[in-house]
Design a protein around this motif. Structure first.
Motif, PDB file in Angstrom:
ATOM      1  N   ALA A  84      -3.208   3.063  -0.347  1.00  0.00           N
ATOM      2  CA  ALA A  84      -1.739   3.182  -0.419  1.00  0.00           C
ATOM      3  C   ALA A  84      -0.994   2.099   0.336  1.00  0.00           C
ATOM      4  O   ALA A  84       0.051   1.972  -0.330  1.00  0.00           O
ATOM      5  CB  ALA A  84      -1.572   4.485   0.892  1.00  0.00           C
ATOM      6  N   LEU A  85      -1.617   1.128   0.858  1.00  0.00           N
ATOM      7  CA  LEU A  85      -0.964   0.048   1.529  1.00  0.00           C
ATOM      8  C   LEU A  85      -0.904  -1.030   0.244  1.00  0.00           C
ATOM      9  O   LEU A  85       0.241  -1.725   0.087  1.00  0.00           O
ATOM     10  CB  LEU A  85      -1.760  -0.703   2.725  1.00  0.00           C
ATOM     11  N   THR A  86      -1.681  -1.169  -0.553  1.00  0.00           N
ATOM     12  CA  THR A  86      -1.635  -2.232  -1.203  1.00  0.00           C
ATOM     13  C   THR A  86      -1.386  -2.009  -2.850  1.00  0.00           C
ATOM     14  O   THR A  86      -0.629  -2.774  -3.569  1.00  0.00           O
ATOM     15  CB  THR A  86      -3.200  -3.032  -1.627  1.00  0.00           C
ATOM     16  N   SER A  87      -1.130  -0.925  -2.914  1.00  0.00           N
ATOM     17  CA  SER A  87      -0.663  -0.295  -4.474  1.00  0.00           C
ATOM     18  C   SER A  87       0.880  -0.460  -4.699  1.00  0.00           C
ATOM     19  O   SER A  87       1.723  -0.149  -3.978  1.00  0.00           O
ATOM     20  CB  SER A  87      -1.100   1.225  -4.556  1.00  0.00           C
ATOM     21  N   PRO A  88       1.228  -1.018  -5.914  1.00  0.00           N
ATOM     22  CA  PRO A  88       2.642  -1.108  -6.268  1.00  0.00           C
ATOM     23  C   PRO A  88       3.302   0.289  -6.469  1.00  0.00           C
ATOM     24  O   PRO A  88       4.444   0.613  -6.496  1.00  0.00           O
ATOM     25  CB  PRO A  88       2.748  -1.802  -7.493  1.00  0.00           C
ATOM     26  N   LEU A  89       2.236   1.306  -6.534  1.00  0.00           N
ATOM     27  CA  LEU A  89       2.688   2.712  -6.715  1.00  0.00           C
ATOM     28  C   LEU A  89       2.823   3.527  -5.203  1.00  0.00           C
ATOM     29  O   LEU A  89       3.410   4.557  -5.439  1.00  0.00           O
ATOM     30  CB  LEU A  89       1.677   3.421  -7.708  1.00  0.00           C
ATOM     31  N   GLY A  90       2.407   2.807  -4.246  1.00  0.00           N
ATOM     32  CA  GLY A  90       2.596   3.453  -2.990  1.00  0.00           C
ATOM     33  C   GLY A  90       4.061   3.526  -2.430  1.00  0.00           C
ATOM     34  O   GLY A  90       4.888   2.807  -2.687  1.00  0.00           O
ATOM     35  N   ASP A  91       4.204   4.600  -1.614  1.00  0.00           N
ATOM     36  CA  ASP A  91       5.727   4.801  -1.226  1.00  0.00           C
ATOM     37  C   ASP A  91       6.263   3.703  -0.321  1.00  0.00           C
ATOM     38  O   ASP A  91       7.235   3.329  -0.303  1.00  0.00           O
ATOM     39  CB  ASP A  91       5.721   6.238  -0.635  1.00  0.00           C
ATOM     40  N   THR A  92       5.251   3.323   0.495  1.00  0.00           N
ATOM     41  CA  THR A  92       5.770   2.157   1.617  1.00  0.00           C
ATOM     42  C   THR A  92       5.761   0.866   0.928  1.00  0.00           C
ATOM     43  O   THR A  92       6.859   0.079   1.290  1.00  0.00           O
ATOM     44  CB  THR A  92       4.547   2.035   2.837  1.00  0.00           C
ATOM     45  N   THR A  93       5.056   0.540  -0.277  1.00  0.00           N
ATOM     46  CA  THR A  93       5.390  -0.567  -0.879  1.00  0.00           C
ATOM     47  C   THR A  93       6.640  -0.833  -1.702  1.00  0.00           C
ATOM     48  O   THR A  93       7.466  -1.578  -1.551  1.00  0.00           O
ATOM     49  CB  THR A  93       4.241  -0.963  -1.838  1.00  0.00           C
ATOM     50  N   ILE A  94       6.915   0.391  -2.223  1.00  0.00           N
ATOM     51  CA  ILE A  94       8.259   0.654  -2.802  1.00  0.00           C
ATOM     52  C   ILE A  94       9.346   0.556  -2.065  1.00  0.00           C
ATOM     53  O   ILE A  94      10.560  -0.067  -2.304  1.00  0.00           O
ATOM     54  CB  ILE A  94       8.221   2.004  -3.891  1.00  0.00           C
ATOM     55  N   THR A  95       9.406   1.415  -0.916  1.00  0.00           N
ATOM     56  CA  THR A  95      10.469   1.507  -0.046  1.00  0.00           C
ATOM     57  C   THR A  95      10.791   0.054   0.874  1.00  0.00           C
ATOM     58  O   THR A  95      11.825  -0.364   0.952  1.00  0.00           O
ATOM     59  CB  THR A  95      10.088   2.438   1.174  1.00  0.00           C
ATOM     60  N   THR A  96       9.630  -0.433   1.180  1.00  0.00           N
ATOM     61  CA  THR A  96       9.921  -1.933   1.892  1.00  0.00           C
ATOM     62  C   THR A  96      10.358  -2.802   0.781  1.00  0.00           C
ATOM     63  O   THR A  96      11.271  -3.672   1.319  1.00  0.00           O
ATOM     64  CB  THR A  96       8.330  -2.395   2.409  1.00  0.00           C
ATOM     65  N   ALA A  97       9.873  -3.038  -0.350  1.00  0.00           N
ATOM     66  CA  ALA A  97      10.209  -3.915  -1.239  1.00  0.00           C
ATOM     67  C   ALA A  97      11.731  -3.676  -1.677  1.00  0.00           C
ATOM     68  O   ALA A  97      12.566  -4.592  -1.954  1.00  0.00           O
ATOM     69  CB  ALA A  97       9.528  -3.840  -2.468  1.00  0.00           C
ATOM     70  N   SER A  98      12.244  -2.308  -1.652  1.00  0.00           N
ATOM     71  CA  SER A  98      13.774  -2.030  -1.743  1.00  0.00           C
ATOM     72  C   SER A  98      14.587  -2.298  -0.719  1.00  0.00           C
ATOM     73  O   SER A  98      15.660  -3.078  -1.002  1.00  0.00           O
ATOM     74  CB  SER A  98      13.734  -0.549  -2.368  1.00  0.00           C
ATOM     75  N   ILE A  99      14.148  -2.130   0.361  1.00  0.00           N
ATOM     76  CA  ILE A  99      14.833  -2.261   1.539  1.00  0.00           C
ATOM     77  C   ILE A  99      15.061  -4.071   1.708  1.00  0.00           C
ATOM     78  O   ILE A  99      16.041  -4.389   1.953  1.00  0.00           O
ATOM     79  CB  ILE A  99      14.089  -1.753   3.005  1.00  0.00           C
ATOM     80  N   LEU A 100      13.989  -4.740   1.472  1.00  0.00           N
ATOM     81  CA  LEU A 100      14.011  -6.170   1.440  1.00  0.00           C
ATOM     82  C   LEU A 100      14.487  -6.916   0.186  1.00  0.00           C
ATOM     83  O   LEU A 100      14.534  -8.026   0.105  1.00  0.00           O
ATOM     84  CB  LEU A 100      12.623  -6.709   1.910  1.00  0.00           C
ATOM     85  N   ASP A 101      15.113  -6.109  -0.837  1.00  0.00           N
ATOM     86  CA  ASP A 101      15.547  -6.442  -1.956  1.00  0.00           C
ATOM     87  C   ASP A 101      14.352  -7.419  -2.865  1.00  0.00           C
ATOM     88  O   ASP A 101      14.940  -8.798  -3.205  1.00  0.00           O
ATOM     89  CB  ASP A 101      16.721  -7.280  -1.729  1.00  0.00           C
ATOM     90  N   LEU A 102      13.351  -7.043  -2.777  1.00  0.00           N
ATOM     91  CA  LEU A 102      12.085  -7.873  -3.327  1.00  0.00           C
ATOM     92  C   LEU A 102      11.760  -7.308  -4.754  1.00  0.00           C
ATOM     93  O   LEU A 102      11.907  -5.999  -4.763  1.00  0.00           O
ATOM     94  CB  LEU A 102      10.804  -8.159  -2.408  1.00  0.00           C
ATOM     95  N   HIS A 103      10.996  -7.877  -5.519  1.00  0.00           N
ATOM     96  CA  HIS A 103      10.432  -7.236  -6.678  1.00  0.00           C
ATOM     97  C   HIS A 103       9.260  -6.664  -6.137  1.00  0.00           C
ATOM     98  O   HIS A 103       8.432  -7.286  -5.549  1.00  0.00           O
ATOM     99  CB  HIS A 103      10.022  -8.333  -7.828  1.00  0.00           C
ATOM    100  N   ILE A 104       9.015  -5.411  -6.678  1.00  0.00           N
ATOM    101  CA  ILE A 104       7.751  -4.488  -6.146  1.00  0.00           C
ATOM    102  C   ILE A 104       6.607  -5.245  -6.695  1.00  0.00           C
ATOM    103  O   ILE A 104       5.800  -5.113  -5.658  1.00  0.00           O
ATOM    104  CB  ILE A 104       8.017  -2.977  -6.567  1.00  0.00           C
ATOM    105  N   VAL A 105       6.336  -5.644  -7.739  1.00  0.00           N
ATOM    106  CA  VAL A 105       4.983  -6.123  -8.272  1.00  0.00           C
ATOM    107  C   VAL A 105       4.717  -7.336  -7.344  1.00  0.00           C
ATOM    108  O   VAL A 105       3.792  -7.571  -6.919  1.00  0.00           O
ATOM    109  CB  VAL A 105       5.050  -6.394  -9.731  1.00  0.00           C
TER     110      VAL A 105
END
Length: 134
Positions: A84-105
């Motif tokens: 869950a922590l490392t996957s690009p499909l994980g909700d925390t990865t998607i949420t954090t990348a969106s908040i920080l305006d980073l590319h998810i991958v």
């Protein structure tokens, strides 16, 4: 009529015990569950999904091989958390990348590099701990 488990109705425990449980040494069971669970958890991106898939498998293997049940349960939980922590499909990865305006991958790749170091250390420690606990 009592409550029955679907895995038991399908013969899951019997199948696992007769196939993997017959040749997998007890020392390798927690490390194997952690490794397989981490890979599956990475690809599905869900800790709960990984726990749901691997807890019956881990318990069946631990019982059939004589491995440490608490160590195997810990391996299942750690594998789900890793996925869950490392996957690009994980909700925390998607949420954090969106908040920080980073590319998810890119963000997921960054977290994966660091997490693989921790997972490698964990894999070695699961293997070593199984010698002392089993």
């Amino acid at each position: 009529m009592g409550l029955t488990l679907s895995a038991e109705d399908l013969g899951f425990s019997t199948f696992i015990s007769s196939t993997l449980g017959s040749f997998l040494p007890a020392v390798l069971t927690p490390a194997t569950i952690f490794l397989l669970g981490s890979v599956v958890g990475y690809f599905i991106g869900s800790s709960w999904g990984t726990w749901g898939l691997f807890m019956p498998l881990g318990m069946t293997l631990a019982v059939s091989t004589g491995a440490s049940i608490p160590l195997t349960v810990g391996a299942v939980f750690a594998a789900g958390a890793f996925g869950a922590l490392t996957s690009p499909l994980g909700d925390t990865t998607i949420t954090t990348a969106s908040i920080l305006d980073l590319h998810i991958v890119d963000y997921a790749r960054y977290k994966l590099k660091i997490s693989v170091i921790g997972a490698s250390i964990s894999l070695i420690l699961y293997f070593a701990a199984a010698f002392f606990i089993t």
